[in-house]
Scaffold this motif. Structure first.
Motif, PDB file in Angstrom:
ATOM      1  N   UNK A 259       0.844  -1.193   0.000  1.00 13.67           N
ATOM      2  CA  UNK A 259       0.000   0.000   0.000  1.00 13.67           C
ATOM      3  C   UNK A 259       0.883   1.248   0.000  1.00 13.67           C
ATOM      4  N   UNK A 260       1.854   1.268   0.888  1.00 13.25           N
ATOM      5  CA  UNK A 260       2.699   2.460   0.990  1.00 13.25           C
ATOM      6  C   UNK A 260       3.493   2.697  -0.287  1.00 13.25           C
ATOM      7  N   UNK A 261       4.038   1.633  -0.863  1.00 12.70           N
ATOM      8  CA  UNK A 261       4.835   1.799  -2.082  1.00 12.70           C
ATOM      9  C   UNK A 261       3.974   2.277  -3.254  1.00 12.70           C
ATOM     10  N   UNK A 262       2.858   1.600  -3.487  1.00  7.60           N
ATOM     11  CA  UNK A 262       2.044   1.910  -4.660  1.00  7.60           C
ATOM     12  C   UNK A 262       1.181   3.155  -4.459  1.00  7.60           C
ATOM     13  N   UNK A 263       0.432   3.195  -3.382  1.00  8.55           N
ATOM     14  CA  UNK A 263      -0.509   4.291  -3.176  1.00  8.55           C
ATOM     15  C   UNK A 263       0.227   5.568  -2.799  1.00  8.55           C
TER      16      UNK A 263
END
Length: 184
Positions: free
Chosen positions: A20-24
């Motif tokens: 989530x942190x990497x993509x979003x």
């Protein structure tokens, strides 16, 4: 399948999740930077604003569509705008869950479109529901559209309304929560 597609399919995510942190967060940062650039560009430099808006939306900005800065779109990769869409100033789109705005839609000033919500028992968990605004709908000033809503073709949403459920085609709706007051 990436986080965006999994969330579109109904999966909830803890905002501390690495994927989530990497993509979003990567998309949030990209869009935040571009929105800041758009909002700081001289309003008379229409060509530069349009170039940056097109970049914000992943190269997709249809003919006749016009967004009036300032604006804030958090996940431009999840927004689809049709032809001849007009958005007045201070548009806010939280689009993690996907937003589709069809041809000819008019958005008044300070409209908010929100596809994201938090799990009440664990506020670090987010869930999304797609929003769709169909052809030729007219959304009044300061309207808030909440997750999962579809607004029908030619519908009119009155100023200051909070739209919590679907509005049928050819209807006028207003209030908090918005309710249909008449058919057109």
């Amino acid at each position: 399948m990436n986080v965006f597609e999994e969330m579109r399919q109904g999966k909830a995510y803890d905002i501390r999740n690495k994927d989530y942190q990497e993509q979003v967060h990567g998309e949030l940062d990209r869009c935040g930077c571009l929105c800041q650039q758009i909002n700081l560009t001289d309003i008379r430099d229409k060509e530069e604003i349009r170039r940056k808006e097109k970049e914000l939306l992943g190269g997709r900005l249809e003919e006749g569509t016009y967004l009036t800065p300032p604006l804030q779109i958090d996940c431009g990769c999840r927004v689809s705008l049709g032809r001849n869409v007009f958005a007045n100033h201070n548009l806010t789109i939280m689009s993690l869950g996907t937003v589709t705005i069809e041809d000819g839609v008019m958005l008044g000033p300070e409209v908010g479109i929100f596809t994201v919500n938090h799990e009440p028992k664990n506020i670090r968990t987010v869930m999304t529901k797609e929003i769709r605004i169909k052809k030729n709908a007219w959304i009044g000033a300061r309207v808030s559209i909440l997750p999962g809503v579809t607004i029908g073709e030619n519908a009119i949403i009155g100023t200051g309304s909070i739209v919590t459920k679907d509005i049928p085609d050819n209807c006028v709706a207003l209030g908090n929560p918005a309710r249909v007051i008449k058919k057109i």
